[in-house]
Design an enzyme around this catalytic site. Sequence first.
Site, PDB file in Angstrom:
ATOM      1  N   SER A   1       1.036  -1.185   0.127  1.00 28.54           N
ATOM      2  CA  SER A   1      -0.032  -0.096   0.107  1.00 28.54           C
ATOM      3  C   SER A   1       0.784   1.267   0.173  1.00 28.54           C
ATOM      4  CB  SER A   1      -0.883  -0.112   1.283  1.00 28.54           C
ATOM      5  OG  SER A   1      -0.251   0.152   2.612  1.00 28.54           O
ATOM      6  N   HIS A   2       2.116   1.296   0.449  1.00 24.17           N
ATOM      7  CA  HIS A   2       3.061   2.315   0.364  1.00 24.17           C
ATOM      8  C   HIS A   2       4.243   2.122  -0.055  1.00 24.17           C
ATOM      9  CE1 HIS A   2      -0.328   3.679   3.194  1.00 24.17           C
ATOM     10  NE2 HIS A   2       0.349   4.897   3.022  1.00 24.17           N
TER      11      HIS A   2
ATOM     12  N   GLU B   1      -4.510   0.438   1.468  1.00 25.19           N
ATOM     13  CA  GLU B   1      -4.875  -1.033   1.557  1.00 25.19           C
ATOM     14  C   GLU B   1      -6.402  -1.095   0.954  1.00 25.19           C
ATOM     15  OE1 GLU B   1      -4.118  -4.809   1.550  1.00 25.19           O
ATOM     16  OE2 GLU B   1      -2.489  -3.261   2.229  1.00 25.19           O
TER      17      GLU B   1
HETATM   18  P1  NDP Z   1      -0.627  -2.761   9.507  1.00 24.21           P
HETATM   19  O1  NDP Z   1      -2.008  -2.460  10.021  1.00 24.21           O
HETATM   20  O2  NDP Z   1      -0.217  -3.775   8.440  1.00 24.21           O
HETATM   21  O3  NDP Z   1       0.455  -2.580  10.594  1.00 24.21           O
HETATM   22  C1  NDP Z   1       1.697  -2.468  10.390  1.00 24.21           C
HETATM   23  C2  NDP Z   1       2.486  -2.607  11.598  1.00 24.21           C
HETATM   24  O4  NDP Z   1       2.132  -3.556  12.570  1.00 24.21           O
HETATM   25  C3  NDP Z   1       4.047  -2.923  11.182  1.00 24.21           C
HETATM   26  O5  NDP Z   1       4.850  -2.296  12.015  1.00 24.21           O
HETATM   27  C4  NDP Z   1       4.045  -4.557  11.260  1.00 24.21           C
HETATM   28  O6  NDP Z   1       5.388  -5.006  11.165  1.00 24.21           O
HETATM   29  C5  NDP Z   1       3.274  -4.664  12.330  1.00 24.21           C
HETATM   30  N1  NDP Z   1       2.603  -5.930  12.484  1.00 24.21           N
HETATM   31  C6  NDP Z   1       1.552  -6.427  11.386  1.00 24.21           C
HETATM   32  N2  NDP Z   1       1.208  -7.805  12.009  1.00 24.21           N
HETATM   33  C7  NDP Z   1       1.950  -7.918  13.048  1.00 24.21           C
HETATM   34  C8  NDP Z   1       2.032  -9.119  13.879  1.00 24.21           C
HETATM   35  N3  NDP Z   1       1.396 -10.136  13.515  1.00 24.21           N
HETATM   36  N4  NDP Z   1       2.903  -9.120  14.813  1.00 24.21           N
HETATM   37  C9  NDP Z   1       3.673  -7.761  15.205  1.00 24.21           C
HETATM   38  N5  NDP Z   1       3.577  -6.995  14.515  1.00 24.21           N
HETATM   39  C10 NDP Z   1       2.775  -6.813  13.285  1.00 24.21           C
HETATM   40  O7  NDP Z   1      -0.387  -1.184   8.616  1.00 24.21           O
HETATM   41  P2  NDP Z   1      -1.586   0.039   8.272  1.00 24.21           P
HETATM   42  O8  NDP Z   1      -2.290  -0.606   7.511  1.00 24.21           O
HETATM   43  O9  NDP Z   1      -2.200   0.450   9.602  1.00 24.21           O
HETATM   44  O10 NDP Z   1      -0.247   0.970   7.772  1.00 24.21           O
HETATM   45  C11 NDP Z   1       0.326   0.701   6.618  1.00 24.21           C
HETATM   46  C12 NDP Z   1       1.217   2.112   6.292  1.00 24.21           C
HETATM   47  O11 NDP Z   1       0.687   2.825   5.736  1.00 24.21           O
HETATM   48  C13 NDP Z   1       2.424   2.582   7.608  1.00 24.21           C
HETATM   49  O12 NDP Z   1       3.510   2.551   7.222  1.00 24.21           O
HETATM   50  C14 NDP Z   1       1.765   3.848   7.554  1.00 24.21           C
HETATM   51  O13 NDP Z   1       2.734   4.836   7.987  1.00 24.21           O
HETATM   52  C15 NDP Z   1       1.063   4.057   6.250  1.00 24.21           C
HETATM   53  N6  NDP Z   1       0.001   5.296   6.297  1.00 24.21           N
HETATM   54  C16 NDP Z   1       0.488   6.620   5.915  1.00 24.21           C
HETATM   55  C17 NDP Z   1      -0.590   7.536   6.220  1.00 24.21           C
HETATM   56  C18 NDP Z   1      -0.067   9.061   6.014  1.00 24.21           C
HETATM   57  O14 NDP Z   1      -0.805  10.001   6.163  1.00 24.21           O
HETATM   58  N7  NDP Z   1       1.049   9.419   5.643  1.00 24.21           N
HETATM   59  C19 NDP Z   1      -1.899   7.345   6.780  1.00 24.21           C
HETATM   60  C20 NDP Z   1      -2.124   5.944   7.098  1.00 24.21           C
HETATM   61  C21 NDP Z   1      -1.024   4.905   6.845  1.00 24.21           C
HETATM   62  P3  NDP Z   1       5.798  -5.761   9.822  1.00 24.21           P
HETATM   63  O15 NDP Z   1       6.331  -4.358   8.863  1.00 24.21           O
HETATM   64  O16 NDP Z   1       7.399  -6.250  10.178  1.00 24.21           O
HETATM   65  O17 NDP Z   1       4.818  -6.383   9.274  1.00 24.21           O
HETATM   66  O1  PYC Z   2      -2.969   4.844   3.355  1.00 23.67           O
HETATM   67  O2  PYC Z   2      -4.398   5.973   4.876  1.00 23.67           O
HETATM   68  C1  PYC Z   2      -3.282   5.964   3.785  1.00 23.67           C
HETATM   69  C2  PYC Z   2      -2.407   7.089   3.596  1.00 23.67           C
HETATM   70  C3  PYC Z   2      -3.073   8.322   3.706  1.00 23.67           C
HETATM   71  C4  PYC Z   2      -2.018   9.278   3.032  1.00 23.67           C
HETATM   72  C5  PYC Z   2      -0.890   8.377   2.872  1.00 23.67           C
HETATM   73  N1  PYC Z   2      -1.283   7.207   2.882  1.00 23.67           N
END
Ligand code: NDP
Ligand code: PYC
Length: 340
Positions: free
Chosen positions: A49-50, A190
């Site tokens: 997703s990123h 996602e």
């Molecule tokens: P996830 O729900 O996939 O969670 C990811 C985190 O949880 C990682 O650190 C991952 O480690 C850890 N994790 C996942 N499964 C397990 C497990 N079973 N046991 C232990 N740790 C676990 O991610 P999101 O969908 O919430 O977010 C994904 C990305 O989106 C992030 O990097 C976030 O910064 C980005 N994002 C950016 C935004 C923005 O505004 N710029 C907004 C929202 C999200 P591992 O990597 O080792 O799997």
């Molecule tokens: O996946 O929620 C997201 C997001 C927002 C800005 C960058 N990624």
Amino acid sequence: MTERAGVPMTLAALRALARAKLRAVGLAEDHAEAVAETMVAGERDGCASHGIYRLLVAAASVKAGVVVPDAVPVVSRPGKALVRVDGGGGFAQLAFARGLPALVEAARAHGIAALALNHVVHFAALWPEVETLAREGLVALACTPSHAWVAPAGGTQPVFGTNPIAFGWPRPGRDPFVFDFATSAVARGEIELHRRAGLPVPDDWGYDADGAPTTDAEAVLDGAMRTFGGHKGSALAAMVELLAGPLIGDLTSRESLAVDGGRGGSPVGGELIVAIDPAGFLGAETAGHLARAEAMFAAIEAQGARLPSARRYAARAHSLSEGVVVPAALHAEIMAIGAE
Ligand code: NDP
Ligand code: PYC
């Protein structure tokens, strides 16, 4: 969620492609380099997703006029332990890179320091920033609001952004402990990937525009996402709004969406990064805290649970030796960037 068939690429080739496409839509060289690096890092670490999917998102933001493509970040020091970078409307990656040396220096000098990125466009994951700081021996915390896409627990209409929180902790002789996740049930990216693949989403990810739970990805994107963990994720999402919005003089997710004005660009606003040098709290006796942390990590792993970041580092090791496979449909869309 990944599409299977695809185009194998080395990381160097992927980086070159990303830079060329970002340059083709008009991004200045220094921004293109910084932005490409973060997308390639996401793809390398198996974060679809990123990862390189964000090239479509970033190019669309540039074309929509949401990003200042040649913005020059301006670094200032409003306080001894405070670093501010005015990103001038450009992508956050270059602003972070420009503020990083001053943040590290301030954290080492004062034990704790904060970096406020203002007036930046954010499309990316936060873990590269906290991992970089943890590799400097610092404890790091980062957060940013986004666009109002997420309903508070108990409601069904968007107020919060997907508001990620990232944390990094240094480990002697090992990759840092890092986690980074949205305070929504899942990152919006996602859900976008599910929509692209024509797949349903779990029924606890969001609501349609009428506030009814739905498994239709498109309907969630048009309605409201849910926070993770009910009221707990909702409170954390509010905290991110406050810390990386009003506290640092920048936009909330509602304000950012209003500024976008329907252009569909990535969120414009701020990011807060806090860096802590353990020596500032512990004086010269810093060895003990790392050993005690290791004991805690060992207790987690001893029962078969994995650490956040374990999957990431395994994916990284694989990608560094084998390269990555870019999904075929995504690759075709990337190749079309700049050719319209
Ligand atoms: P996830 O729900 O996939 O969670 C990811 C985190 O949880 C990682 O650190 C991952 O480690 C850890 N994790 C996942 N499964 C397990 C497990 N079973 N046991 C232990 N740790 C676990 O991610 P999101 O969908 O919430 O977010 C994904 C990305 O989106 C992030 O990097 C976030 O910064 C980005 N994002 C950016 C935004 C923005 O505004 N710029 C907004 C929202 C999200 P591992 O990597 O080792 O799997
Ligand atoms: O996946 O929620 C997201 C997001 C927002 C800005 C960058 N990624």
